[in-house]
Structure formats: structure tokens, C-alpha cells
Design a protein around this motif. Structure first.
Motif, PDB file in Angstrom:
ATOM      1  N   ARG A   1       1.107  -1.555   0.113  1.00 54.75           N
ATOM      2  CA  ARG A   1      -0.356  -0.277  -0.271  1.00 54.75           C
ATOM      3  C   ARG A   1       0.622   0.795   0.306  1.00 54.75           C
ATOM      4  O   ARG A   1       0.667   2.331  -0.485  1.00 54.75           O
ATOM      5  CB  ARG A   1      -0.716  -0.301   1.100  1.00 54.75           C
TER       6      ARG A   1
ATOM      7  N   TRP B   1      -6.367  -7.930  -2.803  1.00 56.27           N
ATOM      8  CA  TRP B   1      -6.800  -6.940  -1.517  1.00 56.27           C
ATOM      9  C   TRP B   1      -7.388  -5.641  -2.397  1.00 56.27           C
ATOM     10  O   TRP B   1      -8.420  -5.120  -1.736  1.00 56.27           O
ATOM     11  CB  TRP B   1      -5.251  -6.711  -1.137  1.00 56.27           C
TER      12      TRP B   1
ATOM     13  N   ARG C   1      -9.332  -2.609  -0.743  1.00 60.74           N
ATOM     14  CA  ARG C   1      -8.124  -2.628   0.260  1.00 60.74           C
ATOM     15  C   ARG C   1      -6.811  -1.599  -0.167  1.00 60.74           C
ATOM     16  O   ARG C   1      -7.158  -0.763   0.315  1.00 60.74           O
ATOM     17  CB  ARG C   1      -6.990  -4.068   1.168  1.00 60.74           C
TER      18      ARG C   1
END
Ligand SMILES: [Zn+2]
Ligand SMILES: [Zn+2]
Length: 142
Positions: free
Chosen positions: A37, A65, A70
Motif C-alpha cells: 500500500r 486486496w 483495501r
């Protein structure tokens, strides 16, 4: 109470609570997730190869993800985007595009109503049987 399971990643036995992984692997995956991320945040437009090479995370994990909503990521090729599992249309989140999700839910609905009909008739059958048994008992008792 959870069930005892073997962790699919490290093979350790653990009590399954929410996820399919043992606590150590969940923690490791969480660290991996944050790394990916942060990398995407710092390097918008990085290629998938770059992300998997630098973070050491498998592409399928990154895709998961993305599906779970996310992380958000679109590069110039638009390559790393989840696609509808049914028709392959690129989607933003989830497993199915809006069209296929609608089709699936109407399919499920018709299946559920058919199932309800089936259950209802078998319930009625049971009632009929128990009534008959009750009547038979009464006859014997009298
Ligand atoms: Zn594990
Ligand atoms: Zn679709």
C-alpha cells in the motif's frame, strides 16, 4: 470456538477464528499489505512487476486486496485491475461486474424460493406423519 486447522502458508496447527491463516502469517501478510500500500502510494503508476519485485508480494495477493477494496491502484496499462469472474469485464471492487452480480442474485433468488417451496412441502409431510402417529398412539391407548 474455532476449528483446528493447518495454516496453508507455514503448516502450523492453529485455531481458526476469522481467517484461514495462523496468527503469525496474518501478521506477516498485514506487514506485506502495508508495504504494498505504501509503495503504491509513493509510486503511483508503478508497474505490477515493479511492485511484486520490490515488495516480494505475489500478484494474486495484490489482486485480492484490490478485490477487497483495501488498496486502489491503476497504472497506465490498467493491467492490475480485478476482472469480473464471470465475464471478464474490468471492475473496481468485488468478484463480479454489476450486470453479472444482478444476474447471480436473481438466480439465487429463484433458487431460494424453489428451496423454500421444497422445504415447506416436506414439513407438511412430516406434520402429516406425526399426526398419523399421534392418532395411532391414541387408538392403541384407548
Ligand atoms: Zn502460518
Ligand atoms: Zn460480468
Amino acid at each position: 470456538m474455532g476449528e483446528l486447522k493447518n495454516c496453508p502458508v507455514c503448516g502450523k496447527v492453529f485455531v481458526k477464528v476469522v481467517k484461514n491463516l495462523c496468527p503469525a502469517c496474518i501478521e506477516a501478510e498485514e506487514r506485506e499489505f502495508m508495504e504494498v500500500r505504501d509503495y503504491i502510494k509513493d509510486n503511483p503508476g508503478a508497474s505490477v512487476e515493479e511492485i511484486t519485485t520490490i515488495t516480494g508480494t505475489e500478484e494474486k495477493k495484490i489482486l485480492r486486496w484490490l478485490r477487497e477494496g483495501r488498496i486502489e491502484y491503476t497504472n497506465s496499462e490498467g493491467k492490475l485491475r480485478p476482472t469480473c469472474k464471470s465475464c471478464g469485464t474490468p471492475i473496481n471492487v468485488g468478484n463480479l461486474c454489476a450486470k453479472c452480480a444482478k444476474e447471480l442474485s436473481s438466480k439465487i433468488n429463484s433458487m431460494t424460493s424453489a428451496g423454500q417451496k421444497y422445504n415447506k412441502s416436506s414439513d407438511e409431510g412430516r406434520d402429516e406423519n406425526s399426526r398419523r402417529m399421534y392418532a395411532a398412539k391414541r387408538v392403541r391407548k384407548d
